[in-house]
Design a protein around this motif. Structure first.
Motif, PDB file in Angstrom:
ATOM      1  N   PHE A  24     152.250  68.490  26.431  1.00  0.00           N
ATOM      2  CA  PHE A  24     152.536  67.070  26.206  1.00  0.00           C
ATOM      3  C   PHE A  24     153.796  66.668  26.972  1.00  0.00           C
ATOM      4  CE2 PHE A  24     150.584  68.859  22.366  1.00  0.00           C
ATOM      5  CZ  PHE A  24     149.438  68.067  22.269  1.00  0.00           C
ATOM      6  N   SER A  25     153.646  65.739  27.910  1.00  0.00           N
ATOM      7  CA  SER A  25     154.828  65.224  28.607  1.00  0.00           C
ATOM      8  C   SER A  25     155.681  64.445  27.617  1.00  0.00           C
ATOM      9  CB  SER A  25     154.409  64.330  29.774  1.00  0.00           C
ATOM     10  OG  SER A  25     153.667  63.220  29.306  1.00  0.00           O
ATOM     11  N   ASP A  26     157.012  64.578  27.731  1.00  0.00           N
ATOM     12  CA  ASP A  26     157.942  63.945  26.798  1.00  0.00           C
ATOM     13  C   ASP A  26     157.467  64.152  25.357  1.00  0.00           C
ATOM     14  OD1 ASP A  26     160.041  62.494  25.720  1.00  0.00           O
ATOM     15  OD2 ASP A  26     159.091  60.546  26.075  1.00  0.00           O
ATOM     16  N   PRO A  27     157.358  65.407  24.911  1.00  0.00           N
ATOM     17  CA  PRO A  27     156.752  65.690  23.610  1.00  0.00           C
ATOM     18  C   PRO A  27     157.483  65.088  22.422  1.00  0.00           C
ATOM     19  CG  PRO A  27     157.876  67.631  24.461  1.00  0.00           C
ATOM     20  CD  PRO A  27     157.850  66.628  25.575  1.00  0.00           C
ATOM     21  N   ASP A  28     158.794  64.820  22.562  1.00  0.00           N
ATOM     22  CA  ASP A  28     159.550  64.249  21.452  1.00  0.00           C
ATOM     23  C   ASP A  28     159.514  62.726  21.442  1.00  0.00           C
ATOM     24  OD1 ASP A  28     160.283  66.777  20.525  1.00  0.00           O
ATOM     25  OD2 ASP A  28     161.989  66.867  21.899  1.00  0.00           O
ATOM     26  N   GLY A  29     158.899  62.144  22.460  1.00  0.00           N
ATOM     27  CA  GLY A  29     158.731  60.693  22.509  1.00  0.00           C
ATOM     28  C   GLY A  29     157.385  60.275  21.947  1.00  0.00           C
ATOM     29  N   ILE A  30     157.249  58.989  21.647  1.00  0.00           N
ATOM     30  CA  ILE A  30     155.994  58.444  21.118  1.00  0.00           C
ATOM     31  C   ILE A  30     155.359  57.576  22.196  1.00  0.00           C
ATOM     32  CG2 ILE A  30     154.921  56.980  19.367  1.00  0.00           C
ATOM     33  CD1 ILE A  30     157.200  57.724  17.480  1.00  0.00           C
ATOM     34  N   ALA A  31     154.195  57.983  22.687  1.00  0.00           N
ATOM     35  CA  ALA A  31     153.439  57.217  23.688  1.00  0.00           C
ATOM     36  C   ALA A  31     152.132  56.776  23.042  1.00  0.00           C
ATOM     37  CB  ALA A  31     153.175  58.066  24.923  1.00  0.00           C
ATOM     38  N   LEU A  32     152.079  55.539  22.568  1.00  0.00           N
ATOM     39  CA  LEU A  32     150.930  55.080  21.794  1.00  0.00           C
ATOM     40  C   LEU A  32     149.622  55.142  22.562  1.00  0.00           C
ATOM     41  CD1 LEU A  32     152.387  52.008  19.837  1.00  0.00           C
ATOM     42  CD2 LEU A  32     152.197  54.394  19.103  1.00  0.00           C
ATOM     43  N   ASP A  33     149.692  55.134  23.892  1.00  0.00           N
ATOM     44  CA  ASP A  33     148.470  55.187  24.697  1.00  0.00           C
ATOM     45  C   ASP A  33     148.253  56.566  25.312  1.00  0.00           C
ATOM     46  OD1 ASP A  33     150.596  55.084  26.397  1.00  0.00           O
ATOM     47  OD2 ASP A  33     149.890  53.378  27.587  1.00  0.00           O
ATOM     48  N   ARG A  34     148.858  57.601  24.754  1.00  0.00           N
ATOM     49  CA  ARG A  34     148.729  58.954  25.303  1.00  0.00           C
ATOM     50  C   ARG A  34     147.258  59.383  25.355  1.00  0.00           C
ATOM     51  NH1 ARG A  34     152.479  63.091  25.735  1.00  0.00           N
ATOM     52  NH2 ARG A  34     153.943  62.037  24.319  1.00  0.00           N
ATOM     53  N   SER A  35     146.817  59.805  26.515  1.00  0.00           N
ATOM     54  CA  SER A  35     145.445  60.268  26.679  1.00  0.00           C
ATOM     55  C   SER A  35     145.364  61.131  27.937  1.00  0.00           C
ATOM     56  CB  SER A  35     144.476  59.086  26.792  1.00  0.00           C
ATOM     57  OG  SER A  35     143.148  59.538  26.903  1.00  0.00           O
ATOM     58  N   PRO A  36     144.807  62.326  27.852  1.00  0.00           N
ATOM     59  CA  PRO A  36     144.248  62.951  26.647  1.00  0.00           C
ATOM     60  C   PRO A  36     145.349  63.378  25.685  1.00  0.00           C
ATOM     61  CG  PRO A  36     144.261  64.516  28.454  1.00  0.00           C
ATOM     62  CD  PRO A  36     144.709  63.203  29.037  1.00  0.00           C
ATOM     63  N   ASN A  37     144.937  63.666  24.464  1.00  0.00           N
ATOM     64  CA  ASN A  37     145.898  64.047  23.434  1.00  0.00           C
ATOM     65  C   ASN A  37     145.288  65.191  22.597  1.00  0.00           C
ATOM     66  OD1 ASN A  37     147.755  64.260  21.361  1.00  0.00           O
ATOM     67  ND2 ASN A  37     147.969  62.067  21.056  1.00  0.00           N
ATOM     68  N   PRO A  38     145.370  66.418  23.105  1.00  0.00           N
ATOM     69  CA  PRO A  38     144.743  67.556  22.407  1.00  0.00           C
ATOM     70  C   PRO A  38     145.578  68.085  21.246  1.00  0.00           C
ATOM     71  CG  PRO A  38     145.790  68.342  24.399  1.00  0.00           C
ATOM     72  CD  PRO A  38     146.004  66.839  24.375  1.00  0.00           C
ATOM     73  N   HIS A  39     146.034  67.184  20.370  1.00  0.00           N
ATOM     74  CA  HIS A  39     146.878  67.622  19.252  1.00  0.00           C
ATOM     75  C   HIS A  39     146.081  68.507  18.287  1.00  0.00           C
ATOM     76  CE1 HIS A  39     145.106  65.048  16.140  1.00  0.00           C
ATOM     77  NE2 HIS A  39     145.055  64.075  17.028  1.00  0.00           N
ATOM     78  N   VAL A  40     146.804  69.245  17.494  1.00  0.00           N
ATOM     79  CA  VAL A  40     146.175  70.127  16.509  1.00  0.00           C
ATOM     80  C   VAL A  40     146.641  69.755  15.098  1.00  0.00           C
ATOM     81  CG1 VAL A  40     145.650  72.077  18.007  1.00  0.00           C
ATOM     82  CG2 VAL A  40     147.959  71.865  17.063  1.00  0.00           C
ATOM     83  N   ALA A  41     146.825  68.454  14.863  1.00  0.00           N
ATOM     84  CA  ALA A  41     147.281  67.994  13.549  1.00  0.00           C
ATOM     85  C   ALA A  41     146.295  68.341  12.443  1.00  0.00           C
ATOM     86  CB  ALA A  41     147.527  66.484  13.583  1.00  0.00           C
ATOM     87  N   PHE A  42     145.009  68.460  12.784  1.00  0.00           N
ATOM     88  CA  PHE A  42     144.000  68.825  11.789  1.00  0.00           C
ATOM     89  C   PHE A  42     143.636  70.313  11.876  1.00  0.00           C
ATOM     90  CE2 PHE A  42     142.927  64.202  12.282  1.00  0.00           C
ATOM     91  CZ  PHE A  42     143.261  63.828  10.983  1.00  0.00           C
ATOM     92  N   GLY A  43     144.452  71.084  12.574  1.00  0.00           N
ATOM     93  CA  GLY A  43     144.165  72.499  12.716  1.00  0.00           C
ATOM     94  C   GLY A  43     143.299  72.771  13.931  1.00  0.00           C
ATOM     95  N   TYR A  44     142.762  73.989  13.980  1.00  0.00           N
ATOM     96  CA  TYR A  44     141.948  74.403  15.119  1.00  0.00           C
ATOM     97  C   TYR A  44     141.100  75.592  14.691  1.00  0.00           C
ATOM     98  CZ  TYR A  44     140.734  75.013  20.049  1.00  0.00           C
ATOM     99  OH  TYR A  44     140.049  75.082  21.244  1.00  0.00           O
ATOM    100  N   GLY A  45     139.982  75.791  15.371  1.00  0.00           N
ATOM    101  CA  GLY A  45     139.128  76.930  15.091  1.00  0.00           C
ATOM    102  C   GLY A  45     138.304  76.748  13.827  1.00  0.00           C
ATOM    103  N   PRO A  46     137.818  77.847  13.239  1.00  0.00           N
ATOM    104  CA  PRO A  46     136.941  77.756  12.067  1.00  0.00           C
ATOM    105  C   PRO A  46     137.550  77.005  10.888  1.00  0.00           C
ATOM    106  CG  PRO A  46     136.909  79.983  12.972  1.00  0.00           C
ATOM    107  CD  PRO A  46     137.989  79.245  13.701  1.00  0.00           C
TER     108      PRO A  46
END
Length: 384
Positions: free
Chosen positions: A308-330
């Motif tokens: 994530f470029s500028d990871p500590d900043g908030i970019a409301l139109d960030r795309s793609p955004n492969p965040h893992v806020a909901f986890g990952y995998g099984p």
């Protein structure tokens, strides 16, 4: 520390390296913490790192006791994990969640109408952000309306490390007992709600009664995480006028904005459930021995500068955004689509129906849930 401040201890561990050693307040021994985005995704998909092996082990952890009960999906590995999730999957497909949209929207409108009718000031948490996710998850579960206050109280106690292990465990046991009764009442009747699906799965011999209770417990608890996440989002919009202004000016950016705030907001304290290595392996250049505990930090992964470029900043139109806020995998969050639906509805309500909304108290007077495993404001007094 407010709900949106990044944990300085976690930031320090990230600087130390992608794989570090940690010791948490409860349990015994040490564990590994994996913080780099690529390594987090590797660990959560590696069958050599087992959730099942954690059961019965007094591994170092943040919570005073393990929240899941025996046989719960959170402590299962495939194929049993797959079998358990399959029992409730129809409620969480895009079609299953969309069936809730109209009802959820009506429940939210009713809450907002009441706030607008009563006029300012109002506490957004008490009037909207707490009752709405509770109502939606109970609707999805098939929990009767009269049981919802008890469900909310039990969830708050289970997710708090400030109340002590005794009260937390009693709340967990009370919720389990309540779900046992609901499942018994619905035995074999089926239905599209989670209790109906679970009771049918038990009657068909696909899962056990204990497994059904464990699944119901985790889904119910997880459903109220939306309160804290959206509380943090609302706090950001109320304290950063440029974010609120842009969402009002550009409705088309709201979908990516939801993802960006999910990525950016550190929604939990500490780390979640761990895994145990079932054989020696290497992660991030570090040798992990069989039997050692491994945690991943989704919060750290969501701030990985390699992704994530500028990871500590908030970019409301960030795309793609492969965040893992909901986890990952099984173990990817089974309720992710539902949480997104609720968040989008809440976003629209806050932005469109409360023009001129602002905090009714100085920012430094806000209080944050003490000892909560999932962060969030205790209240958000507003005027408009």
């Amino acid at each position: 520390m407010t709900g949106v401040e990044f944990d300085p201890d976690l930031a320090a561990l990230m600087r130390e390296g992608p794989v570090t050693r940690i010791r948490l307040p409860h349990g015994e021994g040490w564990a590994w913490l994996v913080s780099r985005h690529a390594d987090v995704r590797t660990v959560t998909n590696d069958p050599r790192l087992s959730r099942r092996a954690v059961a019965g082990s007094d591994v170092t952890r943040l919570a005073p006791h393990f929240i899941p009960v025996d046989g719960a999906v959170g402590f299962e590995d495939p194929p049993d994990h797959t079998r358990l999730r399959r029992a409730v999957a129809p409620a969480f497909t895009s079609g299953g969640v969309e069936r809730l949209r109209e009802r959820a929207g009506a429940m939210l409108d009713e809450l907002v109408d009441g706030v607008l009718r009563d006029g300012p000031p109002a506490d957004l948490v008490a009037r909207v952000l707490a009752p709405f996710p509770l109502a939606v998850v109970c609707e999805l579960m098939g929990v009767p309306a009269e049981d919802r206050p008890a469900m909310h109280e039990w969830t708050s106690l289970i997710l708090s490390s400030a109340e002590g292990a005794g009260r937390s465990e009693r709340a967990r046991n009370a919720m389990c007992g309540h779900f046992e009764r609901l499942l018994a009442e619905r035995h074999g009747t089926g239905g599209e709600d989670v209790i109906g699906l679970l009771s049918a799965a038990v009657a068909d011999g696909e899962i056990t009664g204990a497994e059904a209770v464990g699944l119901a417990l985790l889904i119910q608890i997880g459903g109220e995480a939306v309160t804290n996440n959206t509380g943090n989002m609302a706090y950001l919009l109320l304290t950063r006028a440029e974010l609120m202004d842009r969402l009002r000016r550009e409705p088309g950016v709201r979908a990516t904005a939801v993802d960006e705030l999910l990525r950016w907001i550190p929604h939990r304290n500490g780390v979640g459930l761990c895994r145990i290595a079932t054989e020696d392996l290497t992660v991030g250049g570090r040798r992990i021995r069989r039997g050692e505990a491994v945690y991943v930090s989704y919060l750290a992964a969501n701030r990985d500068p390699e992704v994530f470029s500028d990871p500590d900043g908030i970019a409301l139109d960030r795309s793609p955004n492969p965040h893992v806020a909901f986890g990952y995998g099984p173990h990817y969050c089974v309720g992710a689509l539902l949480a997104r639906l609720e968040t989008e509805l809440l976003f629209a309500a806050l932005v469109d129906r409360f023009p001129g909304m602002r905090l009714a108290v100085p920012e430094d007077e806000l209080r944050w849930r003490p000892g909560a495993l999932i962060r969030g404001p205790e209240g958000l007094p507003v005027v408009w």
